[in-house]
Design a protein around this motif. Structure first.
Motif: not given
Length: 349
Positions: A65-74
């Motif tokens: 499962p190669a697709r991830l969603y993250g949030n950029k700091e700040k």
């Protein structure tokens, strides 16, 4: 041959967004190279074209499962991270693609999951969208990999515009998938059901398994008119002694040897001995097969219907003959075959 020889107009409604209800009930177009004939069948009719001691070569790679969603700091901006390959297990370094890339610079941190226990730091730019990430996770390597699996989703191809469903996790994986490492499924293998494989085995058809971990480079469009100047991305291949022995015996006895998919074909063509037999192999291949090309091992191939100007279409064209494959594609469009990953299949004998 030039790039423009592989252009054709494909109606958008023929792009398969969903798989057939049952794996082996996709349609099957059968191309006979010697007779230059085209037949229309169902995939489960495949069994009629094989006899005892013929061989099917399957690619047993497993999609992770190669697709991830993250949030950029700040800023908290939502960033898609596509895992391409692990570079260093100990340091948890990964080669990835990010989107939108313009927001992601060296030194940025990305946070994943509601609890943000998984963090990644950008440590290098590799291409316009490519980055090297170092993952930070407070746990063992096995726990870290479990976390990636938990947070990741099935990486459906970009042309499938709908949201990923739980069904995709199972259906975008072959039933013989074993060795994790692909970011896309070897799609010709998606048509095999357990029942069909069992029937083939009962008939005495031998199965040889090889591994080629499909990378995103497989789908990179060719952008140079002179095909000899196109560079393929490298993909990892393993061919063990057992597979080589099964295939070489069949070749010696002039049996039908069928590569299931362009990835299986690419794997075996990357490890041919000077006498035309298959060698064991454990390494990487960047082999690009386009017409004209003399195939050394397989005399039969199962493949899907591919995109215009793709390396996959070029390989099928090298195997079936360019004019014959284009004639088959025009007939597929007229008969409303489904194209691409969840589409219908072609058997070239």
């Amino acid at each position: 041959m030039k790039l423009s020889h592989f252009q054709f107009e494909l109606p958008e409604e023929l792009l398969a967004e969903h798989p057939a209800e049952n794996r082996d009930e996709s349609r099957l177009m059968v191309l006979n190279r010697e007779k230059q004939t085209i037949e229309h069948k169902m995939f489960k009719d495949l069994i009629d074209y094989f006899e005892e001691d013929d061989v099917l070569i399957l690619n047993n790679t497993k999609v992770f499962p190669a697709r991830l969603y993250g949030n950029k700091e700040k800023t908290g901006a939502r960033i898609e991270v596509f895992l391409l390959r692990e570079l260093n297990e100990e340091q948890r370094l990964w080669d990835v693609l990010v989107d939108p890339a313009r927001k992601i610079r060296i030194g940025n941190k990305l946070y994943f999951g509601d609890d943000e226990t998984l963090v990644a730091e950008v440590i290098d730019n590799t291409t316009s969208r490519g980055r090297t990430l170092r993952f930070l996770y407070d746990g063992s390597y096995q726990e870290f990999r479990r976390k990636l699996t938990e947070l990741g989703e099935t990486p459906l191809p970009k042309y499938i515009k709908r949201e990923v469903t739980p069904e995709d996790e199972d259906r975008y994986q072959t039933i013989f998938a074993k060795n994790e490492g692909a970011v896309a499924a070897p799609t010709a293998g998606l048509h095999f059901s357990k029942h069909l494989l069992k029937r083939l085995e009962i008939k005495g058809v031998d199965i040889a398994e090889v591994t080629l971990h499909v990378g995103l480079g497989t789908f990179n469009p060719v952008e140079v008119e002179d095909l000899s100047k196109h560079k393929m991305d490298s993909e990892e291949v393993t061919i063990d002694a057992k597979a080589a022995e099964i295939i070489n015996n069949a070749k010696k006895n002039k049996k039908r040897i069928c590569a299931v998919g362009t990835t299986a074909m690419r794997a075996i063509e990357s490890s041919v001995s000077s006498s035309g037999t298959l060698n064991e192999f454990d390494g990487w291949t960047n082999k690009f097969i386009f017409p004209p090309y003399d195939f050394s091992i397989a005399n039969c191939m199962i493949t899907n219907f591919h995109t215009p100007k793709s390396t996959l279409l070029m390989m099928a064209s090298a195997f079936a003959g360019h004019d014959f494959i284009l004639k088959a594609y025009q007939e597929a469009i007229k008969e409303k075959y489904n194209f691409y990953s969840y589409g219908d299949a072609m058997l070239i004998i």
